[in-house]
Design a protein around this motif. Structure first.
Motif, short mmCIF file in Angstrom:
data_model
loop_
_atom_site.label_atom_id
_atom_site.label_comp_id
_atom_site.label_asym_id
_atom_site.label_seq_id
_atom_site.Cartn_x
_atom_site.Cartn_y
_atom_site.Cartn_z
N THR A 19 0.86 -1.18 0.00
CA THR A 19 0.00 0.00 0.00
C THR A 19 0.90 1.23 0.00
OG1 THR A 19 0.00 0.06 2.39
CG2 THR A 19 -1.79 -1.15 1.34
N GLU B 274 0.89 3.53 2.07
CA GLU B 274 1.35 3.78 3.43
C GLU B 274 2.57 2.91 3.76
OE1 GLU B 274 -1.87 3.52 2.56
OE2 GLU B 274 -2.26 5.64 2.92
N ASP B 275 2.52 1.64 3.33
CA ASP B 275 3.66 0.76 3.58
C ASP B 275 4.90 1.23 2.81
OD1 ASP B 275 2.40 -0.82 5.35
OD2 ASP B 275 2.19 -2.58 4.07
N THR C 263 -8.54 5.94 -10.70
CA THR C 263 -8.88 6.13 -9.29
C THR C 263 -8.63 4.86 -8.50
OG1 THR C 263 -10.57 7.68 -9.97
CG2 THR C 263 -10.71 6.88 -7.72
N THR D 188 -6.22 4.84 -5.41
CA THR D 188 -6.81 4.63 -4.08
C THR D 188 -6.24 3.40 -3.41
OG1 THR D 188 -8.84 5.52 -4.98
CG2 THR D 188 -8.98 4.46 -2.84
N VAL D 189 -6.16 2.32 -4.15
CA VAL D 189 -5.75 1.07 -3.52
C VAL D 189 -4.24 1.00 -3.37
CG1 VAL D 189 -5.92 -1.43 -3.62
CG2 VAL D 189 -7.82 -0.04 -4.41
N ALA E 117 -10.14 -4.10 0.14
CA ALA E 117 -10.62 -2.75 -0.11
C ALA E 117 -10.93 -2.58 -1.58
CB ALA E 117 -9.57 -1.74 0.34
N GLU F 143 -14.35 -3.73 -2.63
CA GLU F 143 -15.43 -2.85 -2.16
C GLU F 143 -15.46 -1.54 -2.94
OE1 GLU F 143 -16.14 -2.71 2.15
OE2 GLU F 143 -14.81 -4.43 2.28
N LEU F 144 -14.29 -1.10 -3.38
CA LEU F 144 -14.25 0.10 -4.21
C LEU F 144 -14.92 -0.19 -5.56
CD1 LEU F 144 -13.22 3.01 -4.42
CD2 LEU F 144 -11.11 2.12 -5.37
N GLN G 85 -17.14 -2.39 -6.12
CA GLN G 85 -18.57 -2.50 -5.84
C GLN G 85 -19.24 -1.13 -5.87
OE1 GLN G 85 -19.45 -3.69 -1.78
NE2 GLN G 85 -20.90 -5.19 -2.56
N ASP G 86 -18.58 -0.16 -5.23
CA ASP G 86 -19.16 1.18 -5.18
C ASP G 86 -19.14 1.86 -6.55
OD1 ASP G 86 -20.46 2.98 -3.36
OD2 ASP G 86 -18.77 4.34 -3.68
N LYS H 35 -21.95 0.50 -8.47
CA LYS H 35 -23.21 0.97 -7.91
C LYS H 35 -23.60 2.32 -8.52
CE LYS H 35 -25.25 1.97 -3.40
NZ LYS H 35 -24.91 2.28 -2.00
N ARG I 208 -9.28 9.27 1.48
CA ARG I 208 -8.90 8.01 2.14
C ARG I 208 -7.97 8.26 3.33
NH1 ARG I 208 -4.01 5.38 0.52
NH2 ARG I 208 -4.93 3.34 0.85
N THR J 89 0.72 3.26 10.10
CA THR J 89 0.55 4.52 9.39
C THR J 89 -0.79 5.19 9.65
OG1 THR J 89 -0.01 3.09 7.54
CG2 THR J 89 2.15 4.09 7.51
#
Lengths: 552, 298
Positions: free
Chosen positions: A280, A282-283, A333, A337-338, A406, A409-410, A412-413, A416, B74, B267
């Motif tokens: 990710t 963050e990682d 996106t 995002t992911v 995640a 689910e993204l 999925q949205d 939708k 996010r 994080t």
């Protein structure tokens, strides 16, 4: 007393600056820091943490395994006839010094290097190569075609020893991807005696190869250890070090949690964190802030792709719904995002590092308005709950998956938003194959890593695929005929232009007919400690240890 | 003289009416006043009340759609607009937390209902009839008690399939033996008491004795156990949901919310931490309430 201390500080500062620079350069020059850190130092144990082992099929046999992590290990314990340049995709000599291909593309003659031995002392000569080819063909029969390497020797007829250093391989039909296949870990060579072990025993490590390391121990699901092979002197010229390995030993462990693996690297419990799913954002930030760098390279082969179930009665049998699906997916996106800023956006059914890759990004543009219009025109009207209905049936797509993510689910949205109800059907790993076999799904995902576009056949061709149901359900018979014709045109030729054209047509067909729904580019990341030098990816984005050494 | 003197008649004859000073209602009110003076108890009760109300009408407390993703937002840290921050696809965690309360609390209630009903029946039958019935039921309870609760729940949920109800059933079955045991012990005590003997001498049928005398007098400790086990059930349900056996995504449950943030522990710690603290606070409040209720009874 103070002077040595100060000097040490200076050295540390300099080292820090170098490392910071190396960190900035990122993946631009993998292994480039070897020169900065001075001459390689011999010795040390490298600790690598992998994604969990394959519970369904624990295997380290080169010919049989499809598990990416184990193919990385095999690259370092077994040699292949040829090697592939990760930059250009060219096939380079390795155990075969040179080769000729007959004009009809059905005969390959390999001239082998002298003096190569397996780790048990037996020579790697033309007879051994022939024994390997015959052994592979046998393994294909014994496993009923399930052995992963089966696809690599498609059309193989026989081989003949012309002299101790020359072997000729004959094919019943041309196979233009065979030369690339000889560079892969799946066609890495083992001793003729290894083939006397059952395929299952070989999977658990009962084979002997000629690589720079030897396999000491493989405990499925727990650990895998390899150590230096003394007297090794036939490394591929694509590595700087063609002799004995710098490292004494390499220990691979399987760590289930992504965060734990990253944490292990940051806390210096391991030297290399090798995730299956991309880190990710963050990682990546966390690793870059610590004493480690993030290396990356797209895995060649099929991108992370959804495959539809177009069998009759399923919503995706309607081409309009498939077309709308492309327009409803916001791939930039999704990637951002992911997987964070700067993560590449997928450009087609293949990852960008695949030879003959042709971008079809233009056909994967996000256009929700067009998707809605397309669905309206096809008779799917928006109901009171925001989802679309036709003849009283809701536009529901079932997506069986084994763990929460995640990304799903993204997705999925996103669907939708245009009125498609994506149902994430969580099942156990054991139930998933049955769901697929029964056709009880609308979309499912899979991928295949190989530096050749032929990789996709092993998902989409029912005769070759792992999941026959997925292959059968993914397209209608007439589309399959077109696809097969394109693969045949690309493979059964010796003209590179024809191959390129056929593969370009094929990559367009994949999208035009709604066969594959690419979601993201698969990038192999590696978190590498700053104590590790000479890190490099192979052409298949596997871990190459030939030049790796550790600061002692 | 007929034998029409029922227990109500006796009760009416013996106990002061409810609305008289010093009656049952007054005693209850006095006890509540004592309890209300304890700030810890008050706080815990108010928090539990909030959890309950927000679980059934989450939209009262949050303006965000718990399922709407917002990639741009996010992993935002907690703020006034997002009290619990946002998750890795930009959904508001506070509204997901409250929506998750609904599923988790419902699952807990279902689990407790199963445990109380089945546990009471088994315990009463076992304690009242004794003998072979008792041996069979109690050995069965022993077997269930011998298997670690979570393991048993995992086995059941794997057999039943994934989802909120299977998880609730699995957890409920897991805590049945505790209820059965407690009820049986009480029944064994109550059935030897003089009023039961009196009823029996009076010619009451065994069913009548069971329903009118034994059950109402032995179920006090079970009620306390039920409150105490609510916390246990919540934790078990959250654990199963953490492991991915709960409701299908995108539905939120407490456990799956905590699980969703475990890749961001360093994080973006709030993604796991705040839902975790919320669960911990709920269980702590429940334990405090049940302990306090037990105290005056001692």
């Amino acid at each position: 007393m103070s002077r040595p201390t100060r000097r040490r500080w200076l050295t540390a500062l300099l080292a820090g600056a170098t490392l910071a620079l190396a960190a900035c350069s990122g993946s631009a020059a993998p292994g480039g820091d070897a020169a900065d850190a001075g001459p390689p130092v011999r010795g040390g144990t490298l600790k690598v943490a992998f994604f969990p082992d394959n519970a369904a099929f624990s295997c380290v046999d080169p010919f049989q395994t499809y598990w990416i992590e184990h193919r990385s290990v095999i690259r370092n314990i077994a040699d292949s006839l040829t090697d592939q340049d990760p930059q250009s995709g060219e096939i380079k000599p390795w155990i075969a010094q040179s080769w000729e291909v007959s004009p009809d593309g059905r005969q390959y003659t390999f001239h082998l290097r002298d003096g190569v031995t397996f780790s048990d002392g037996t020579p790697l000569d033309a007879a051994a190569v022939k024994a390997n080819f015959d052994g592979w063909a046998d393994t294909v029969k014994q496993t009923g075609g399930a052995a992963y390497g089966a696809s690599y020797i498609l059309g193989y007829a026989s081989s003949e020893v012309l002299d101790p250093a020359t072997v000729r391989v004959d094919f019943a039909q041309p196979n233009s991807s065979f030369l690339q296949a000889t560079s892969t870990t799946n066609l890495a060579l083992v001793t003729p005696a290894s083939f006397q072990n059952t395929p299952k025993d070989r999977c658990l490590g009962k084979f002997t190869a000629s690589g720079q390391f030897v396999l000491d121990d493989y405990s499925p699901g727990k650990s895998l250890t390899i150590s230096r092979r003394p007297g090794y002197a036939w490394g591929s010229a694509l590595s700087q070090n063609t002799g004995e390995a710098h490292l004494d030993k390499v220990e691979f462990t399987y760590v289930a949690e992504d965060s734990v693996r990253t944490g292990n690297l940051v806390s210096k419990a391991i030297d290399i964190a090798w995730p299956r799913n991309p880190f990710t954002a963050e990682d990546r930030a966390l690793i870059s802030r610590s004493d480690a760098t993030v290396q990356s390279r797209s895995l060649p082969g099929v991108s992370y792709t959804q495959f539809a179930n177009v069998s009759a009665g399923r919503p995706l049998s309607d081409p309009a719904v498939r077309e709308a699906l492309y327009q409803a997916l916001d791939l930039p996106t999704y990637a951002q995002t992911v997987y964070g800023d700067g993560y590449p956006v997928v450009e087609g059914g293949y990852d960008t590092t695949t030879p003959y890759f042709a971008s079809v990004a233009g056909k994967l543009k996000y256009d929700p308005a067009a998707a809605k219009a397309r669905l309206d025109a096809a008779g799917w009207a928006v109901g009171p709950d925001g989802y679309r209905y036709k003849n009283g049936a809701e536009l529901t797509l079932t997506y069986p998956l084994t763990q929460f993510s995640a990304g799903a689910e993204l997705l999925q949205d996103q669907l939708k938003q245009v009125g498609i109800n994506l149902v994430l059907d969580t099942v156990t790993t054991a139930e998933l194959p049955a769901k697929l076999a029964n056709g009880d799904y609308d979309i499912t995902q899979t991928y295949f890593t190989r530096a050749d576009p032929g990789a996709l056949q092993f998902i989409l061709d029912p005769d070759l695929a792992n999941s026959k149901a997925l292959a059968t359900n993914s397209m209608t018979p007439d589309v399959r005929a077109q696809l097969k014709a394109l693969f045949a045109r690309a493979i059964q030729t010796t003209d590179p232009n024809q191959t390129e054209q056929a593969y370009a047509d094929l990559q367009n067909l994949l999208i035009d007919q709604g066969i594959t729904f690419p979601l993201f580019e698969r990038v192999q990341y590696a978190g590498v400690s700053n104590e590790v030098h000479g890190f490099a990816f192979t052409s298949e984005s596997f871990l190459k240890l030939a030049d790796v050494w550790k600061t002692q | 003289m007929t034998l029409s003197l029922t227990r109500e008649d006796t009760a009416l004859a013996l106990e002061p009416p409810d609305d008289e000073p010093g009656g049952r209602r007054a005693a209850l009110a006095a006890r509540l006043r004592t309890l209300a003076r304890r700030p810890g108890f008050l706080l815990a009760s108010l928090f539990l009340l909030f959890v309950l109300v927000s679980a059934f009408v989450p939209q009262l407390f949050s303006g965000y759609d718990p399922y709407a993703t917002a990639p741009k937002d996010r992993l935002l840290p907690p703020s006034l607009t997002h009290p619990f921050g946002t998750d890795d696809i930009g959904r508001d965690l506070w509204s997901r937390m409250l929506t998750g309360s609904g599923l988790t609390i419902r699952a807990t209630l279902v689990a407790l209902l199963i445990a109380v009903v089945v546990g009471l029946v088994l315990g009463v039958v076992s304690g009242f009839f004794m003998g072979l019935t008792d041996s069979v039921i109690m050995r069965f309870a022993d077997v269930l008690l011998a298997v670690p609760g979570l393991l048993l729940a995992l086995a059941i949920v794997t057999a039943l399939g994934f989802g909120t109800i299977p998880v609730a059933v699995a957890v409920g079955v897991g805590i049945v033996p505790g209820f059965a045991r407690t009820t049986r012990a009480e029944v064994l005590r109550v059935r030897t008491l003089p009023y039961v003997e009196a009823a029996r001498t009076g010619g009451a049928s065994w069913l009548r004795i069971l329903v009118r005398h034994v059950l109402p007098n032995s179920w006090g400790p079970v009620a306390v156990l039920a409150v105490l086990d609510t916390g246990v059930a919540i934790i078990a349900i959250a654990s199963l949901s953490f492991l991915g056996f709960g409701a299908a995504p995108p539905a939120a449950e407490w456990g799956s919310l905590i699980a969703g943030g475990r890749n961001f522990m360093i994080t973006a710690p709030w993604v796991s931490l705040l839902p975790g603290l919320f669960v911990a606070a709920t269980v702590l409040a429940l334990n405090h309430v049940s302990k306090t209720l037990q105290e005056p009874a001692r």
